[in-house]
Design an enzyme around this catalytic site. Structure first.
Site, PDB file in Angstrom:
ATOM      1  N   SER A 112     -83.710 -18.634  78.142  1.00 50.40           N
ATOM      2  CA  SER A 112     -83.260 -17.340  78.671  1.00 50.40           C
ATOM      3  C   SER A 112     -82.016 -17.515  79.533  1.00 50.40           C
ATOM      4  CB  SER A 112     -84.381 -16.678  79.467  1.00 50.40           C
ATOM      5  OG  SER A 112     -84.628 -17.398  80.645  1.00 50.40           O
ATOM      6  N   ASN A 133     -74.080 -12.009  77.480  1.00 52.00           N
ATOM      7  CA  ASN A 133     -73.228 -11.149  78.307  1.00 52.00           C
ATOM      8  C   ASN A 133     -71.756 -11.419  78.064  1.00 52.00           C
ATOM      9  OD1 ASN A 133     -74.382  -9.262  80.509  1.00 52.00           O
ATOM     10  ND2 ASN A 133     -75.850 -10.935  80.365  1.00 52.00           N
ATOM     11  N   ARG A 157     -78.821 -15.575  78.152  1.00 56.25           N
ATOM     12  CA  ARG A 157     -78.397 -14.428  78.961  1.00 56.25           C
ATOM     13  C   ARG A 157     -76.901 -14.506  79.233  1.00 56.25           C
ATOM     14  NH1 ARG A 157     -81.126 -15.384  82.969  1.00 56.25           N
ATOM     15  NH2 ARG A 157     -82.944 -14.134  82.452  1.00 56.25           N
TER      16      ARG A 157
END
Lengths: 156, 280
Positions: free
Chosen positions: B209, B217, B213
Site C-alpha cells: 500500500s 498519486n 499509494r
C-alpha cells in the site's frame, strides 16, 4: 509500470542517503538544537535568579534606608531632649546666680543701711548736744546727759 | 520543441505513450517483473536529487551555528524539528534510526514528487534535443523525469521500510515472538492456518500500500499533466493555461501530502513493529 533492476539501484541510493542523513544532518542538527535549548533554559534561569537577587537587594536597601531614617529621627529626638535639658539647666543656673547676686546685693545693702544708721547714731548725739547747747546757750556736758542721748540714739 | 513533442495533438496516444516510456538499458520490460531492464532516467534523477539533499545537508551539518542560525540551516532545522516531533508523538522511545529514516523519506519523496511540477515537455524535450544533436532518432529518445511515477522507486522505499518492519519485529519480539504473532494473531490459537494467512496479508499490505499509494498519486498527476499538455493547440491554449494552473496548484498540495503520508506511515508501521508481544 514494471518492476525492474532499477529497484536495486534505488534501494542502494535510498539506503546510502538515509545513513548519510543520519550521520551528517540529523544528529548534528539535533545536538545543536538540544544544546541551544539547554543554553536558553540556562539563560532564562540565570535571568530569573538575577531578578530575584535584585529584588532581595532592593528589599535590603529599603530596610537599610528605613533603619537609617529611624536612627536619624532618634538622634534628632535625643538632640532636642538634650537641648531642652541644657536650656533648663542654664535657666536654673541663671536663676540661681541671679538670686545669689541679689542676695549678696541685699546683704550689702543691709550692711550699708546699718553702717549708715550707725553713722547717723554717732552723729545724732553730737547734733543733739550741739542743738541743745545752741538752744540753751550754754555748753552741755555730753557725759552728763549720756543716758538721755543713748536713749535718743537707740530710738533712731 | 523537437519533432517528438511537436505534433502532440495529431497523435495523442503516441504522445502520451512516449512520455510514459522510460529511458532504459536492456530494452523495454517484457513482463511485470523484468530484472534485465534498468531505467536510467529514473535512477539518474533520483541520484541527482539524493546528491542535492546530501550536499545541502552536509554543508549545513558542517557549518552548524547554534547561536546564529541562518538561511538553509533554519529551513533544515524546521524540517528536523517537525519530523522529530512526529516521531516523538507517534513512536515514543524511538530507535535512533527512525528519525533519519523519516526525514530522508520525507525530503527525497518531496523532491522526487516536485519534479512533477516541471513542465512535462521541458526535461524530455531538453534530453531529446541534446540526444538529437548527437545523432539519435528523436522518436526513440525517452525521458521520464518524475522518479515517483515509477514503481521501482516507490517499492524501493517500501522494501526498505518492510525490511525495517521485520527487523524491529524480530528485535523487539524475538524470532519466537514474531512467529507467534503470525500463528496466533487475529483469531487466537484455534485458527492457526487462517491466522498465518491473515497476518501475512496484513504485513505484506503495508509495503504494497505504501508503494502503490505514492505511485498511483504521482502517476495520475503526471498523466493529467500530459492530458492538459495535449490542449496545446490554437483555440484551446487559454483552457490549457487555466487547467494547467489549477492542476499544478492542486498537485502542489498533493506533493508534500504524499511525502508526509509516506513518512508518517513509515513511523506508524515501525512503531507498531517495535511494540512488545501483545496478548490477543
Amino acid at each position: 509500470m514494471n518492476i525492474t533492476a532499477t529497484l536495486f539501484g534505488q534501494v542502494l541510493v535510498f539506503t546510502f542517503l538515509i545513513l548519510f542523513m543520519k550521520r551528517f544532518l540529523w544528529e548534528p542538527v539535533l545536538t545543536a538544537m538540544e544544546d541551544r535549548k539547554a543554553r536558553i533554559a540556562e539563560g532564562l534561569a540565570a535571568s530569573e535568579k538575577g531578578a530575584e537577587d535584585a529584588k532581595i537587594a532592593e528589599e535590603e536597601a529599603a530596610k537599610t534606608i528605613s533603619e537609617a531614617k529611624a536612627q536619624a529621627a532618634e538622634i534628632v529626638a535625643q538632640g532636642k531632649a538634650r537641648e531642652s535639658q541644657m536650656l533648663e539647666e542654664a535657666k536654673g543656673k541663671a536663676i540661681e546666680e541671679a538670686s545669689r547676686v541679689k542676695a549678696a546685693a541685699d546683704a550689702e545693702l543691709e550692711q550699708e543701711i546699718i553702717r549708715a544708721k550707725d553713722g547717723l547714731r554717732a552723729q545724732v548725739s553730737e547734733l543733739a548736744v550741739a542743738g541743745a547747747s545752741k538752744i540753751l546757750g550754754k555748753e552741755i556736758d555730753a557725759k552728763a546727759h549720756k543716758s538721755v542721748l543713748d536713749d535718743l540714739v537707740s530710738k533712731i | 520543441m523537437s519533432e517528438a513533442n511537436a505534433p502532440a495533438i495529431s497523435n495523442p496516444v503516441e504522445y502520451i505513450q512516449h512520455h510514459l516510456t522510460n529511458a532504459s538499458l536492456g530494452g523495454h520490460p517484457k513482463a511485470l517483473v523484468d530484472f534485465d531492464v534498468f531505467f536510467i532516467d529514473t535512477f539518474l534523477v533520483t541520484v541527482i536529487l539524493a546528491s542535492l539533499i546530501a550536499f545541502v545537508s552536509w554543508r549545513v551539518g558542517k557549518n552548524l551555528d547554534a547561536d546564529n542560525p541562518t538561511g538553509m540551516q533554519n529551513v533544515l532545522e524546521t524540517i528536523v524539528e517537525f519530523v522529530n516531533q512526529q516521531v516523538k508523538d507517534i513512536f515514543p522511545n524511538a530507535d535512533r534510526l527512525i528519525g533519519p529514516l523519516a526525514i530522508t523519506i520525507f525530503m527525497i519523496v518531496f523532491l522526487m514528487n516536485l519534479m512533477d511540477i516541471i513542465p512535462v515537455d521541458l526535461l524530455p524535450g531538453l534530453v531529446t534535443g541534446v540526444a538529437s544533436a548527437f545523432g539519435a532518432d528523436p522518436h526513440h529518445v525517452y525521458f521520464k523525469a518524475v522518479p515517483t511515477t515509477n514503481l521501482d522507486t516507490t517499492f524501493a522505499l517500501a522494501i526498505i521500510v518492510f525490511g525495517l518492519i521485520v527487523f524491529y519485529n524480530i528485535k523487539n519480539k524475538g524470532v519466537v515472538g514474531y512467529a507467534k504473532m503470525f500463528l496466533f494473531h487475529p483469531f487466537g490459537k484455534f485458527a492457526i492456518p487462517v491466522n498465518v494467512i491473515m497476518t501475512a496479508i496484513e504485513e505484506l499490505a503495508k509495503p504494497v500500500s505504501l508503494g502503490l499509494r505514492l505511485f498511483g498519486n504521482m502517476f495520475a498527476g503526471e498523466l493529467l499533466f500530459l492530458l492538459i499538455a495535449l490542449l496545446g493547440f490554437a483555440w484551446a491554449i487559454p483552457g490549457q493555461i487555466i487547467l494547467g494552473m489549477l492542476w499544478s496548484i492542486f498537485h502542489l498540495l498533493v506533493i508534500p501530502l504524499q511525502a508526509f503520508i509516506f513518512m508518517l506511515l513509515t513511523i506508524v508501521y515501525l512503531s507498531l513493529a517495535s511494540q512488545g508481544v501483545d496478548e490477543h
